[in-house]
Design a protein around this motif. Structure first.
Motif, mmCIF file in Angstrom:
data_model
loop_
_atom_site.group_PDB
_atom_site.id
_atom_site.type_symbol
_atom_site.label_atom_id
_atom_site.label_comp_id
_atom_site.label_asym_id
_atom_site.label_seq_id
_atom_site.Cartn_x
_atom_site.Cartn_y
_atom_site.Cartn_z
ATOM 1 N N MET A 253 0.850 -1.183 0.000
ATOM 2 C CA MET A 253 0.000 0.000 0.000
ATOM 3 C C MET A 253 0.885 1.231 0.000
ATOM 4 S SD MET A 253 -2.868 1.164 2.792
ATOM 5 C CE MET A 253 -3.925 2.572 2.416
ATOM 6 N N TRP A 254 0.473 2.270 -0.736
ATOM 7 C CA TRP A 254 1.256 3.497 -0.722
ATOM 8 C C TRP A 254 0.355 4.715 -0.621
ATOM 9 C CZ3 TRP A 254 1.070 0.288 -5.033
ATOM 10 C CH2 TRP A 254 0.451 0.801 -6.178
ATOM 11 N N ASP A 255 0.935 5.799 -0.094
ATOM 12 C CA ASP A 255 0.263 7.083 0.027
ATOM 13 C C ASP A 255 0.606 7.884 -1.221
ATOM 14 O OD1 ASP A 255 -0.586 9.680 0.647
ATOM 15 O OD2 ASP A 255 -0.164 9.434 2.789
ATOM 16 N N ASN A 256 -0.357 7.995 -2.112
ATOM 17 C CA ASN A 256 -0.141 8.611 -3.414
ATOM 18 C C ASN A 256 0.203 10.096 -3.325
ATOM 19 O OD1 ASN A 256 -0.324 7.985 -6.304
ATOM 20 N ND2 ASN A 256 -2.018 9.416 -6.342
ATOM 21 N N ARG A 257 -0.043 10.700 -2.182
ATOM 22 C CA ARG A 257 0.214 12.135 -2.022
ATOM 23 C C ARG A 257 1.677 12.422 -1.730
ATOM 24 N NH1 ARG A 257 -4.487 12.142 2.400
ATOM 25 N NH2 ARG A 257 -3.115 10.421 3.009
ATOM 26 N N ILE A 258 2.428 11.413 -1.296
ATOM 27 C CA ILE A 258 3.813 11.670 -0.900
ATOM 28 C C ILE A 258 4.822 10.756 -1.584
ATOM 29 C CG2 ILE A 258 3.215 12.702 1.309
ATOM 30 C CD1 ILE A 258 3.798 10.057 2.678
ATOM 31 N N VAL A 259 4.359 9.853 -2.453
ATOM 32 C CA VAL A 259 5.304 9.019 -3.207
ATOM 33 C C VAL A 259 4.876 8.955 -4.670
ATOM 34 C CG1 VAL A 259 5.831 7.568 -1.206
ATOM 35 C CG2 VAL A 259 4.130 6.788 -2.877
#
Length: 285
Positions: A253-259
């Motif tokens: 899972m990734w945070d699209n706003r910071i990566v």
């Protein structure tokens, strides 16, 4: 080094970002303290991975829903029984053509995706890794003068180039492993700040990407190109990256706003099948 949380253990993937989390079975309902640890790890490391998770499609959906509502992509067709799940299948003998190249998912939406949850069913014996790059670090390492230039600058994002390329056109209404459908969103141009603040941590991050950022508001494309090329190259520097090696039954899972992330196209002889669920986002500030 292993960082201790109250319910999980966290092992960083690099000095820049990324971590693997252990001690949780995602097929079971999460207690509030477990969810809080996972959420804190996500905001801290940007991209988090879990190994040895035996999940049904519903398990994956239930986990993702703890973070918000799920999107049904307007262009990429989801599964018939689960339209919020995109089956990302790359058959053996064909090159990878979905998600290849650095980008932030759906930055061409007026409210870009918050993040994605991807589960691996079939993986190649070698290759097929996914790279992630820390956009908070990308902003922090810019000069003071460049930061001042970018703060307040607005960029125009569009899906048109990415979804009208030769490899994309082959996917429209096809019976191949991934199928697209026509959507008005392809022709739209949307505005987002070049520098955004994370709504939870308040940290600033660079928010441009080579796949979807078209030009700067009030600038011509010719004027925009040199700065965009510099920023996109800077944003994905090797020292801002981590690499996740897929294994069967792993979930990322990734945070699209910071990566930003990029799928590697280095396993042409092998099959790979991943399942992606994406979270609806909010207006960027």
């Amino acid at each position: 080094m292993v960082h201790s949380f109250s319910t999980i253990s966290v092992t960083p993937l690099s000095s820049a970002l990324g971590a693997e989390l252990d001690g949780i079975d995602l097929s079971q309902p999460l207690e509030n303290t477990q969810f809080e640890d996972i959420q804190n790890a996500l905001f801290t490391y940007g991209a988090i991975g879990f190994r040895d998770q035996t999940l049904s499609h519903q398990n994956q959906i239930d986990f993702a829903k703890r973070f918000g509502t799920l999107e049904v992509h307007p262009i990429v067709k989801g599964m018939e029984a689960h339209p919020e799940i995109i089956r990302m299948h790359k058959p053996a003998g064909t090159p990878a053509s979905f998600g290849v190249g650095w980008h932030s998912d759906n930055s061409f939406f007026e409210k870009p995706s918050l993040g994605s949850v991807v589960y691996a069913e079939t993986v190649p014996p070698v290759g097929g890794d996914t790279l992630f790059a820390n956009q908070q670090l990308a902003y922090d390492t810019l000069s003071e003068g460049m930061q001042e230039t970018l703060d307040g600058l607005v960029a125009i994002h569009s899906a048109k180039q990415a979804y009208t390329s030769p490899t994309a056109l082959e996917k429209y209404d096809s019976d191949g492993p991934i199928s697209y459908q026509k959507s008005d969103v392809i022709e739209k141009f949307v505005e987002h700040p070049v520098v955004i603040k994370h709504p939870t941590t308040g940290k600033k991050a660079l928010y441009v990407n080579a796949m979807f950022t078209h030009h700067f508001k009030g600038w011509t494309m010719e004027e925009s190109r040199p700065l965009l090329e510099f920023l996109c190259a800077h944003a994905t520097r090797e020292d801002f990256q981590c690499r996740f090696k897929w294994e069967k039954n792993s979930l990322v899972m990734w945070d699209n706003r910071i990566v930003q992330h990029a799928a590697l196209n280095d396993y042409v002889d092998y099959d790979r099948t991943l399942y992606r669920v994406t979270l609806n986002g909010t207006t960027l500030n």
